[in-house]
Design an enzyme around this catalytic site. Structure first.
Site, PDB file in Angstrom:
ATOM      1  N   ASP A  42      -3.234   4.679  -2.237  1.00 13.48           N
ATOM      2  CA  ASP A  42      -4.334   5.148  -1.399  1.00 13.48           C
ATOM      3  C   ASP A  42      -4.897   6.488  -1.915  1.00 13.48           C
ATOM      4  OD1 ASP A  42      -5.680   4.621   1.218  1.00 13.48           O
ATOM      5  OD2 ASP A  42      -4.809   6.552   1.775  1.00 13.48           O
ATOM      6  N   ASP A  90       0.860  -1.176   0.000  1.00 11.38           N
ATOM      7  CA  ASP A  90       0.000   0.000   0.000  1.00 11.38           C
ATOM      8  C   ASP A  90       0.900   1.230   0.000  1.00 11.38           C
ATOM      9  OD1 ASP A  90      -2.419   1.572   0.493  1.00 11.38           O
ATOM     10  OD2 ASP A  90      -3.220  -0.252   1.416  1.00 11.38           O
ATOM     11  N   GLU A 144      -6.593   3.560  -5.735  1.00 12.73           N
ATOM     12  CA  GLU A 144      -7.870   3.695  -5.020  1.00 12.73           C
ATOM     13  C   GLU A 144      -8.455   5.047  -5.377  1.00 12.73           C
ATOM     14  OE1 GLU A 144     -10.107   4.019  -0.712  1.00 12.73           O
ATOM     15  OE2 GLU A 144      -8.118   4.845  -0.991  1.00 12.73           O
ATOM     16  N   HIS A 154     -11.415  -3.327   3.184  1.00 13.78           N
ATOM     17  CA  HIS A 154     -11.355  -2.989   4.604  1.00 13.78           C
ATOM     18  C   HIS A 154     -12.125  -1.715   4.946  1.00 13.78           C
ATOM     19  CE1 HIS A 154      -8.455  -0.509   2.657  1.00 13.78           C
ATOM     20  NE2 HIS A 154      -8.295   0.217   3.734  1.00 13.78           N
ATOM     21  N   ASP A 155     -12.735  -1.089   3.945  1.00 16.39           N
ATOM     22  CA  ASP A 155     -13.457   0.165   4.203  1.00 16.39           C
ATOM     23  C   ASP A 155     -14.968   0.008   4.082  1.00 16.39           C
ATOM     24  OD1 ASP A 155     -11.173   1.740   4.631  1.00 16.39           O
ATOM     25  OD2 ASP A 155     -10.896   2.064   2.484  1.00 16.39           O
TER      26      ASP A 155
END
Ligand code: GLC
Length: 535
Positions: A206, A104, A269, A330-331
């Protein structure tokens, strides 16, 4: 939609990505938090499952205010997760098994504890001042403009010592970096090189759409559709805080660094409507290889809407751009909780048979559900800042379930988040032994995808079908596979398309169903999906 020839396709095009949230995969030292040696212990599982690449959410030193998305050193490993030596050992072991590793990259912000920010806030003439976004107060002493933090409240934090405000799109402990500063850009490029040199195969980047803000700092307009119960940041339209035109030169810069190395991938993302999302592929595909396509996450789960989404997305892709699909991360809430256990089986089949790279979220292969978190155990800063409207992300971040014992084989200590109910049934050990389980279905799908180039890389053609069903052909070098998915709860008899009237079933989401030959039409159970070869 047409796909390129297989010989020119890269691993990230035919492979399947599996996201690990490192805190929750496997603990090796009894502190209740997953770590890198833990992941290394579970590599046999990943090869047995049949995925190709692992994306790890952040593992870098961090005060963990946003669980690793607040980084205080881009070039090391947080002791909670292990050491650089553990990391190197993990990469070595993964590559030995043919698994790729994706890290990430969090370029939008650092932790407020990062030495860069500590220097930046020291005084106004510090050389690192301009690495972050500082602004004078408004004439009344308040924040420079109306911009809002994604996690609630103003996006501006006043700094007593220097009398200015700094901008943070997320927590105030996550000050935004200034991507208009060339030295910062060069330094961040070197961060990528540091990890590429250690053998990393790619990055998930990200909140890429957040990297730049309006240089005139204009107020964002009010959102006329804002209503109570929505996230507070949605009170404004983010016209001046996301997706600014100069982002194109930032993404080509990142891509140039990736291209210094063979076969690396950049996944972005980006939360934007499809027509904006696809611009992140860059001019003539000079940008991000895979701008994450989250449309299966937000969409109401109906065949009619999904049909529309798939067509719009396929139609919007620039020439030669490679698609990708995501159903969980994970969000967001777990897919099982969103659409039920049978729905999740169908979703897994959809994810693994659509054209493009699928990203799976750890535990979804078991059908793990959201685990309710009592208020006193809430960890997620978003939920703590904005309680009561369901933004909490802890429920989807709970420990992986390896067995039915104690804490599911995740830890010998006390897990950082509760394990949840139904452990005896929903875990790797018991599902692995049950041919009807979600895990067995996922493995069968992954195996078929590996065996059938038509599924992994074939062309996609949507077929007319009953309103509550989806049907599509995937074809490659003369071989055609027909996928039919029944989204309704009741049985449906579906006609095979006239160009493919005879087929043989290869896989059904119902493990008990005999694999028959089909002629002209097929009767599907409620929420059943099948993959057939056209004969
Ligand atoms: C991304 C991450 C999320 C994090 C946020 C701020 O959306 O996926 O977990 O909180 O960025 O870094």
């Amino acid at each position: 939609m047409k796909t390129g020839s297989t010989s020119t396709l890269a691993w990230w095009q035919h492979g399947v990505v599996y996201q690990i949230y490192p805190r929750s995969f496997q603990d090796s030292n009894g502190d209740g938090i997953g770590d890198l040696p833990g992941i290394k212990q579970r590599l046999d599982y990943l090869t047995w499952l049949g995925i190709d690449a692992v994306w790890l959410s952040p593992i870098f030193p961090s005060p963990m205010r946003d669980f690793g998305y607040d980084i205080s050193n881009f070039l090391d490993i947080d002791p909670i997760f292990g050491t650089l030596a553990d990391f190197d050992a993990l990469v070595e072991q993964m590559h030995r098994r043919g698994l790729k590793i994706i890290l990430d990259f969090v370029p939008n912000h650092t932790s407020d504890q990062h030495p860069w920010f500590q220097e930046s806030r020291r005084n106004r003439i510090n050389p690192r001042r301009d690495w972050y976004i500082w602004r004078d107060p408004a004439p009344d002493g308040g924040p420079p403009n109306n911009w809002l933090s994604e996690f609630g409240g103003s996006a501006w934090e006043h700094d007593e010592a220097t009398g200015q405000y700094y901008y943070h799109a997320f927590l105030k402990q996550q000050p935004d970096l200034n991507w208009r500063n060339p030295e910062l850009v060069r330094t961040m490029h070197d961060v990528l090189r540091f990890w590429f040199d250690r053998g990393v195969d790619g990055f998930r980047i990200d909140v890429l759409h957040h990297l730049l803000e309006d240089s005139a700092f204009r107020d964002n307009p009010l959102n006329p559709e804002f209503a109570p119960g929505m996230r507070p940041s949605h009170a404004l339209l983010r016209v001046h805080t996301v997706d600014q035109p100069e982002i194109q030169s930032v993404i080509t810069g990142l891509r140039r660094v990736a291209d210094e190395y063979p076969e690396r991938v950049l996944i972005g993302e980006i939360h934007l409507p499809i027509e904006r999302l696809v611009t992140y592929y860059g001019v003539e595909l000079s940008g991000i290889h895979l701008p994450f396509n989250f449309n299966l996450i937000g969409a109401p789960w109906s065949a009619a809407i999904l049909r529309e989404i798939i067509a719009t997305y396929e139609g919007a892709l620039p020439q030669g751009a490679w698609p990708n699909w995501v159903v969980g991360n994970h969000d967001t809430g777990r897919i099982v909780t969103r659409i039920g256990a049978n729905g999740a089986r169908l979703a897994q089949m959809l994810l693994l048979t659509l054209r493009g790279t699928p990203t799976m979220y750890y535990g979804d292969e078991l059908g793990m559900a959201d685990v309710p978190i009592p208020p006193e155990l809430v960890q997620d800063p978003f939920e703590r800042n904005v309680p009561g409207i369901g933004v909490g992300r802890d429920p989807a971040r709970t420990p992986m379930r390896w067995s039915g014992h104690n804490y599911g084989g995740f830890t010998d200590g006390r897990p950082w988040l509760p394990i949840g109910q139904g452990l005896a049934r929903c875990n790797v050990e018991s599902e692995g032994a049950d041919p009807g389980s979600m895990l067995s279905l996922t493995r069968r799908l992954l195996r078929l995808r590996r065996e059938e180039a038509a599924l992994a890389v074939g062309d996609y053609q949507g077929m007319p079908c009953d309103e509550e069903c989806l049907s599509y052909l995937r074809s490659h070098e003369g071989r055609q596979l027909l996928v039919m998915l029944n989204f309704s709860e009741g049985p449906r008899r579906l006609s095979l398309p006239p160009q493919a009237p005879n087929a043989r079933m290869l896989l059904s989401s119902d493990a008990g169903r005999p694999l028959q030959t089909v002629r002209d039409s097929i009767a599907l159970q409620g929420t059943e999906g099948v993959i057939m070869e056209v004969v």
